[in-house]
Design a protein around this motif. Structure first.
Motif, PDB file in Angstrom:
ATOM      1  N   PRO A 172       0.838  -1.206   0.000  1.00  0.00           N
ATOM      2  CA  PRO A 172       0.000   0.000   0.000  1.00  0.00           C
ATOM      3  C   PRO A 172       0.869   1.251   0.000  1.00  0.00           C
ATOM      4  N   TRP A 173       0.398   2.255  -0.712  1.00  0.00           N
ATOM      5  CA  TRP A 173       1.018   3.575  -0.657  1.00  0.00           C
ATOM      6  C   TRP A 173       0.321   4.353   0.439  1.00  0.00           C
ATOM      7  N   PHE A 174       1.068   5.063   1.257  1.00  0.00           N
ATOM      8  CA  PHE A 174       0.487   5.780   2.387  1.00  0.00           C
ATOM      9  C   PHE A 174       0.496   7.284   2.136  1.00  0.00           C
ATOM     10  N   SER A 175      -0.609   7.910   2.519  1.00  0.00           N
ATOM     11  CA  SER A 175      -0.738   9.355   2.390  1.00  0.00           C
ATOM     12  C   SER A 175      -1.684   9.847   3.473  1.00  0.00           C
ATOM     13  N   GLY A 176      -1.289  10.855   4.208  1.00  0.00           N
ATOM     14  CA  GLY A 176      -2.116  11.377   5.291  1.00  0.00           C
ATOM     15  C   GLY A 176      -3.342  12.097   4.767  1.00  0.00           C
ATOM     16  N   SER A 177      -4.462  11.891   5.432  1.00  0.00           N
ATOM     17  CA  SER A 177      -5.707  12.516   4.975  1.00  0.00           C
ATOM     18  C   SER A 177      -5.670  14.031   5.094  1.00  0.00           C
ATOM     19  N   ASP A 178      -4.755  14.562   5.922  1.00  0.00           N
ATOM     20  CA  ASP A 178      -4.701  16.012   6.075  1.00  0.00           C
ATOM     21  C   ASP A 178      -4.213  16.716   4.816  1.00  0.00           C
ATOM     22  N   THR A 179      -3.539  15.964   3.923  1.00  0.00           N
ATOM     23  CA  THR A 179      -3.036  16.572   2.688  1.00  0.00           C
ATOM     24  C   THR A 179      -3.540  15.873   1.425  1.00  0.00           C
ATOM     25  N   ASN A 180      -4.401  14.888   1.568  1.00  0.00           N
ATOM     26  CA  ASN A 180      -4.842  14.111   0.416  1.00  0.00           C
ATOM     27  C   ASN A 180      -6.369  14.132   0.353  1.00  0.00           C
ATOM     28  N   GLN A 181      -6.918  14.827  -0.642  1.00  0.00           N
ATOM     29  CA  GLN A 181      -8.377  14.977  -0.737  1.00  0.00           C
ATOM     30  C   GLN A 181      -9.098  13.653  -0.976  1.00  0.00           C
ATOM     31  N   PRO A 182      -8.644  12.771  -1.897  1.00  0.00           N
ATOM     32  CA  PRO A 182      -9.356  11.493  -2.064  1.00  0.00           C
ATOM     33  C   PRO A 182      -9.349  10.629  -0.810  1.00  0.00           C
ATOM     34  N   VAL A 183      -8.283  10.720  -0.006  1.00  0.00           N
ATOM     35  CA  VAL A 183      -8.276   9.971   1.255  1.00  0.00           C
ATOM     36  C   VAL A 183      -9.329  10.531   2.211  1.00  0.00           C
ATOM     37  N   GLN A 184      -9.554  11.844   2.160  1.00  0.00           N
ATOM     38  CA  GLN A 184     -10.630  12.433   2.961  1.00  0.00           C
ATOM     39  C   GLN A 184     -11.993  11.903   2.523  1.00  0.00           C
ATOM     40  N   VAL A 185     -12.162  11.682   1.220  1.00  0.00           N
ATOM     41  CA  VAL A 185     -13.400  11.079   0.730  1.00  0.00           C
ATOM     42  C   VAL A 185     -13.543   9.663   1.292  1.00  0.00           C
TER      43      VAL A 185
END
Length: 222
Positions: A172-185
């Motif tokens: 998995p690639w990791f990205s914090g939701s604070d900077t990633n809009q699709p992760v916020q979705v």
């Protein structure tokens, strides 16, 4: 043959026993218009209620009245305002082109470290479901997970997939939701699915969101 991006986030607590993983699936050729659709919603949200586009919509905090998302203090004091904005966000997500949505969940009586181990089991079931779905569609996929990658259990589950047949490529690639809009979705999807199956009496306004806003979405008990 297509390549799909799966943005994943989790929800649930040991107190309720629920474990939920929600995902936003985007066909990579539709990534730009899908993101544009969401960013247009964020722009409108700022215009309507003064929530900046770079403010992280973290569902647990946002819907439950924590933080100060809006530049308008009066707006921030109303939980009804927050619920309305979250529902509009879910509708905006549903309108993103080239996307599909889903969530997998389980309820357990386990606590402590055993609950953490059960979360890994649910992630494994989610991963295998997505891998099988990709195989059926003759596609490949990449998972983008909220977080910093410090939990090695996610990588371990990916490496259990048979290399010769797996359709989920890479760890998995990791990205914090604070900077990633699709992760916020994905966070919003996970929390909505959680409230759909939990049916907390204080969140009756959310009970039908999943069925009403995402009628074609997967909600899978594993």
């Amino acid at each position: 043959m297509a390549t799909k991006l799966f943005y994943l986030d989790d929800s649930g607590t040991v107190d309720t026993g629920f474990i939920v993983y929600g995902w936003l699936e985007i066909d990579i050729i539709h990534w730009a218009p899908a993101l544009r659709c969401w960013l247009d919603f964020r722009k409108k949200l700022y215009s309507d209620v003064r929530i900046p586009a770079d403010f992280e919509i973290h569902s647990t905090h946002f819907i439950n009245g924590r933080d100060k998302p809006s530049l308008d203090p009066a707006w921030n004091r109303s939980k009804a305002n927050r619920g309305q904005a979250a529902q509009e966000a879910l509708g905006a997500a549903a309108a993103m082109p080239g996307t599909r949505f889903g969530a997998a969940y389980r309820r357990t009586t386990k606590t402590g470290p055993a609950y953490g181990a059960e979360r890994t089991v649910v992630y494994e079931a989610t991963l295998r479901h997505l891998d099988q779905q990709l195989a059926q569609d003759d596609d490949h996929g990449i998972i983008v997970m909220d977080g910093d990658g410090s939990d090695p259990s996610y990588q371990r589950e990916h490496r259990k997939l048979k290399l010769a047949t797996r359709r989920i490529v890479e760890d998995p690639w990791f990205s914090g939701s604070d900077t990633n809009q699709p992760v916020q979705v994905a966070d919003l999807l996970a929390y909505t699915a959680y409230q759909t199956v939990l049916k907390h009496p204080g969140k009756t306004f959310m009970w039908q969101w999943w069925d009403q806003q995402l009628p074609m979405a997967t909600l899978l008990e594993v």
